[in-house]
Scaffold this motif. Sequence first.
Motif, PDB file in Angstrom:
ATOM      1  N   ARG A 119      14.243 -31.377 -15.869  1.00  0.00           N
ATOM      2  CA  ARG A 119      13.953 -30.837 -14.541  1.00  0.00           C
ATOM      3  C   ARG A 119      12.485 -30.456 -14.410  1.00  0.00           C
ATOM      4  N   CYS A 120      11.878 -30.011 -15.490  1.00  0.00           N
ATOM      5  CA  CYS A 120      10.460 -29.655 -15.445  1.00  0.00           C
ATOM      6  C   CYS A 120       9.583 -30.789 -15.976  1.00  0.00           C
ATOM      7  N   HIS A 121       9.942 -31.326 -17.151  1.00  0.00           N
ATOM      8  CA  HIS A 121       9.072 -32.281 -17.835  1.00  0.00           C
ATOM      9  C   HIS A 121       9.319 -33.733 -17.417  1.00  0.00           C
ATOM     10  N   GLY A 122      10.392 -34.010 -16.673  1.00  0.00           N
ATOM     11  CA  GLY A 122      10.700 -35.369 -16.263  1.00  0.00           C
ATOM     12  C   GLY A 122      11.470 -36.120 -17.332  1.00  0.00           C
ATOM     13  N   GLU A 123      12.232 -37.119 -16.917  1.00  0.00           N
ATOM     14  CA  GLU A 123      13.077 -37.853 -17.864  1.00  0.00           C
ATOM     15  C   GLU A 123      12.262 -38.606 -18.907  1.00  0.00           C
ATOM     16  N   GLY A 135      16.682 -23.603  -3.872  1.00  0.00           N
ATOM     17  CA  GLY A 135      15.384 -24.243  -3.950  1.00  0.00           C
ATOM     18  C   GLY A 135      14.747 -24.403  -2.582  1.00  0.00           C
ATOM     19  N   SER A 136      13.685 -25.197  -2.526  1.00  0.00           N
ATOM     20  CA  SER A 136      12.884 -25.354  -1.317  1.00  0.00           C
ATOM     21  C   SER A 136      13.632 -26.150  -0.253  1.00  0.00           C
ATOM     22  N   SER A 137      13.244 -25.918   1.000  1.00  0.00           N
ATOM     23  CA  SER A 137      13.857 -26.648   2.109  1.00  0.00           C
ATOM     24  C   SER A 137      13.220 -28.019   2.330  1.00  0.00           C
ATOM     25  N   ASN A 138      12.085 -28.280   1.683  1.00  0.00           N
ATOM     26  CA  ASN A 138      11.413 -29.568   1.908  1.00  0.00           C
ATOM     27  C   ASN A 138      11.215 -30.373   0.638  1.00  0.00           C
ATOM     28  N   SER A 139      11.902 -29.989  -0.432  1.00  0.00           N
ATOM     29  CA  SER A 139      11.803 -30.740  -1.684  1.00  0.00           C
ATOM     30  C   SER A 139      13.138 -30.656  -2.404  1.00  0.00           C
ATOM     31  N   PRO A 140      13.629 -31.775  -2.942  1.00  0.00           N
ATOM     32  CA  PRO A 140      14.959 -31.755  -3.586  1.00  0.00           C
ATOM     33  C   PRO A 140      14.931 -31.119  -4.969  1.00  0.00           C
ATOM     34  N   ASN A 141      14.577 -29.823  -5.021  1.00  0.00           N
ATOM     35  CA  ASN A 141      14.542 -29.118  -6.297  1.00  0.00           C
ATOM     36  C   ASN A 141      15.634 -28.060  -6.395  1.00  0.00           C
ATOM     37  N   GLY A 142      16.673 -28.206  -5.566  1.00  0.00           N
ATOM     38  CA  GLY A 142      17.833 -27.336  -5.716  1.00  0.00           C
ATOM     39  C   GLY A 142      18.517 -27.612  -7.039  1.00  0.00           C
ATOM     40  N   ALA A 143      19.312 -26.658  -7.495  1.00  0.00           N
ATOM     41  CA  ALA A 143      19.877 -26.795  -8.840  1.00  0.00           C
ATOM     42  C   ALA A 143      21.296 -26.262  -8.901  1.00  0.00           C
ATOM     43  N   THR A 200       4.153 -29.387 -19.296  1.00  0.00           N
ATOM     44  CA  THR A 200       3.480 -30.214 -20.297  1.00  0.00           C
ATOM     45  C   THR A 200       3.877 -31.674 -20.162  1.00  0.00           C
ATOM     46  N   ASN A 201       2.878 -32.552 -20.247  1.00  0.00           N
ATOM     47  CA  ASN A 201       3.088 -33.993 -20.315  1.00  0.00           C
ATOM     48  C   ASN A 201       3.122 -34.372 -21.791  1.00  0.00           C
ATOM     49  N   PHE A 202       4.308 -34.728 -22.287  1.00  0.00           N
ATOM     50  CA  PHE A 202       4.458 -35.007 -23.709  1.00  0.00           C
ATOM     51  C   PHE A 202       3.773 -36.310 -24.130  1.00  0.00           C
ATOM     52  N   LEU A 203       3.340 -37.096 -23.156  1.00  0.00           N
ATOM     53  CA  LEU A 203       2.665 -38.351 -23.483  1.00  0.00           C
ATOM     54  C   LEU A 203       1.146 -38.202 -23.475  1.00  0.00           C
ATOM     55  N   SER A 204       0.647 -37.002 -23.209  1.00  0.00           N
ATOM     56  CA  SER A 204      -0.795 -36.805 -23.086  1.00  0.00           C
ATOM     57  C   SER A 204      -1.461 -36.684 -24.448  1.00  0.00           C
ATOM     58  N   ALA A 205      -2.776 -36.949 -24.459  1.00  0.00           N
ATOM     59  CA  ALA A 205      -3.548 -36.812 -25.694  1.00  0.00           C
ATOM     60  C   ALA A 205      -3.588 -35.359 -26.153  1.00  0.00           C
ATOM     61  N   ASP A 206      -3.618 -34.430 -25.203  1.00  0.00           N
ATOM     62  CA  ASP A 206      -3.645 -33.011 -25.564  1.00  0.00           C
ATOM     63  C   ASP A 206      -2.403 -32.617 -26.344  1.00  0.00           C
ATOM     64  N   PHE A 207      -1.256 -33.109 -25.884  1.00  0.00           N
ATOM     65  CA  PHE A 207      -0.023 -32.766 -26.586  1.00  0.00           C
ATOM     66  C   PHE A 207       0.011 -33.383 -27.987  1.00  0.00           C
ATOM     67  N   ALA A 208      -0.617 -34.545 -28.149  1.00  0.00           N
ATOM     68  CA  ALA A 208      -0.605 -35.224 -29.448  1.00  0.00           C
ATOM     69  C   ALA A 208      -1.287 -34.396 -30.526  1.00  0.00           C
ATOM     70  N   GLY A 260       5.859 -34.698 -17.480  1.00  0.00           N
ATOM     71  CA  GLY A 260       5.538 -33.486 -16.735  1.00  0.00           C
ATOM     72  C   GLY A 260       5.768 -33.608 -15.250  1.00  0.00           C
ATOM     73  N   ASP A 261       6.624 -34.552 -14.835  1.00  0.00           N
ATOM     74  CA  ASP A 261       6.810 -34.843 -13.411  1.00  0.00           C
ATOM     75  C   ASP A 261       8.260 -34.674 -12.970  1.00  0.00           C
ATOM     76  N   GLY A 262       8.969 -33.696 -13.567  1.00  0.00           N
ATOM     77  CA  GLY A 262      10.347 -33.447 -13.170  1.00  0.00           C
ATOM     78  C   GLY A 262      10.441 -32.900 -11.763  1.00  0.00           C
ATOM     79  N   PRO A 263      11.648 -32.811 -11.217  1.00  0.00           N
ATOM     80  CA  PRO A 263      11.810 -32.367  -9.825  1.00  0.00           C
ATOM     81  C   PRO A 263      11.312 -30.957  -9.557  1.00  0.00           C
ATOM     82  N   ASP A 264      11.202 -30.098 -10.596  1.00  0.00           N
ATOM     83  CA  ASP A 264      10.687 -28.745 -10.400  1.00  0.00           C
ATOM     84  C   ASP A 264       9.202 -28.640 -10.690  1.00  0.00           C
ATOM     85  N   ALA A 265       8.566 -29.738 -11.103  1.00  0.00           N
ATOM     86  CA  ALA A 265       7.175 -29.675 -11.556  1.00  0.00           C
ATOM     87  C   ALA A 265       6.232 -29.205 -10.460  1.00  0.00           C
ATOM     88  N   GLU A 266       6.399 -29.745  -9.258  1.00  0.00           N
ATOM     89  CA  GLU A 266       5.491 -29.388  -8.170  1.00  0.00           C
ATOM     90  C   GLU A 266       5.598 -27.904  -7.835  1.00  0.00           C
TER      91      GLU A 266
END
Length: 713
Positions: free
Chosen positions: A624-628, A572-580, A649-657, A632-638
């Motif tokens: 990792r992608c969608h967040g716990e 992963g990136s050297s400046n973000s903790p998105n290693g896996a 996808t943000n599962f809490l959004s109105a669009d997803f509903a 939509g804010d998991g460590p790989d989202a950015e």
Amino acid sequence: MDKFSSVFVSLGIVAVSLIAGYLAGDILHTLIRLVLPLPSVELSTGNLVTTGIYVLSASLVIFTALAFFRPAPLFASAERAATQVYAWGAAWGAGSLALFLLSSSVFPHQLLVGAFAIGVALFGLGYAALGKDSDVAGRSNFTGRLGAFAKALFGLLRKPLAWLAILITLAPLGAAAAYVKSQEFRDAVAEFRVRQNVSVDGDWITVPVNTKTQLLQPIMIRMEPGASNRMLVLERAGRLYRIGYPDDGTKELLVDFSAQVGEVNLENGAMGFDFDPRYTQEDGSARFVYLYFTSYTADAQTNYLARFDLAAGSAQDILASQQNLIAVGRPPSQYHNGGHVEFGPDDMLYLSLGEMDMPDKQQTIDTTLTGGVLRIDVMQQGGAISRPIARQPQNGTTQGYYIPLDNPFADNGDALGEFFAIGLRNPFRFAFDKSTGNIWAGDVGSTVWEEVNLIAAGNNYQFPFVEGREPTDVARPGTVIGKETGPVYTYRHTAYDRSIIGGLVYRGSRWPSLEGKYIFGDNYSGKFWAIPATGEQVETVETLGQADKYAQRGFTSIIQAPDDRILITVMGSSNSPNGAIVELVRKDGGAGSSIGGGGEAAAAAQVAMTEKEIHESFVTNCARCHGEQGRGDGPDAEMLTKALGAAPTNFLSADFANRPRPLIRQALVGGGAAVGMSEAMPPWAGVLEDEEIDALTDYVIGLREGSDGPAPE
């Protein structure tokens, strides 16, 4: 007719320039190295043809457009010929940049730079010899017209289109400079090129393992001896952690030696580690871990093999327990450090070292420790097994171990007895076959070949005078040390298959189709392959699949866990903790399964999943992608947002509903592509059981409805 003749003559000049640049490639590379430290590229007719396609195509478009705006013959005037040079610069820049970003060919910088300069010269010489405006004072002879051509070149700088052409011309040069200076830019280019050129149709995919623990560039993992539920993770910056297996969210810092590592770039940093064979002794007297790392500043670099005592206490106490076994100085170029540490079935420590950018030390065993595999006795057993160190390297110090008496050069008083095998360029990872004891290594090549080698005592793998199976332009030594040995498998570089990562010979029951196969891959392209681990030379490989990060963000180590799962570190990136840490699993389920479930182990009668199990499945496979929380804010989202232009996808959004349940389930089954969305969403069919997919479908719907578990029926 003048329009077309100008285009055809100009294309002929470009073709001649490309051929001349190809023929003068070596000389041009030497000159380029005075400005930019670009690696040498072995030119082939394939490079010439591919480059010609891109550059001539761009030239055809730009020359044709110019011919319609400036219909005068090519050499009708000095200004007309000079205008064609600016057009040539724009065509060269556009074609070179397209080649750099879109082609699978290795970028032939010396060919391109040579072709550009030769093309400019040919346009000028063509006008000087064939110019028609002899009625103008001073232009009636060759020298006079050449001067007029030079004057016209500078005169056109008054026009904005000339500056636009210059900017286009400089674009590939700017990209090359950024490629040399910036690791982030190199990684971004690598990812773009791989996405454009690589389509891997394999039966295997990777699924996340560290769903609760963030990691910053994990470069290697090992299961902790005597603890099947714990593993140690080495981060490239110089930190060693203990985490749970499966991931339970715990992350304990064991030792932080990042201050010694210093700057981490290119091929520097912490590289590998292993545990002392006596690690599980009940008295805790040998809870040692051996780490190989670089210590880099702009002026100097030292590579260390160091021992730390994990029983010493706190992280500070463990750091204080450090004993440096090997400390070897090298030029601060940051390339070719090698870097694997592994104890063999004989309880000896094996260490792979690159040639460290020291060409004068290649094919030598008497001055320093580079370019091979070392074998040492850290337990200092003595007697009929080993003896004290008798010879020090000229550029470093060694201590705290003995030389095994059966090492191939142990009896040579003029040699450093640590050497086990030599003639390697940059053996980054190797592994012992648990069944046969054979050592399998991936040797990162120069500019043409990558190698899989079977390492044996006293073998010489012929670098630098042979790479792959072909002689190089480096002279063969008068006396070759050891037994000359070629690779088991070798593959030629492309723009993306260019950095081999040695893997493992799979011996286990979870994946019967991989039994007895050597699994390895390429850090740059993210591909995984397998070959039979017989030791016989092979020409073809089985393509398994591909990781989702590339180049120095890509995968760096492969291990087999005690439960026979295949685990892989992805930096992963050297400046973000998105290693896996990811697991290699079959798309169709097959034997074995991801840690989330499925496969032969789940062949018994199915029982309904509990809410806790469903939540754990979501965290394991989706967070990792969608967040716990599904926002939509998991460590790989950015990273995904930057790469694809769309956030998970943000599962809490109105669009997803507003999305119907069948659409959501189909996205889980077939991936994002199956529902017209991002391909970054992988297909889970075959990895997860139908019941688990159903449960996850309801779970994410339940998140929008404010539930912590599945939505009520």
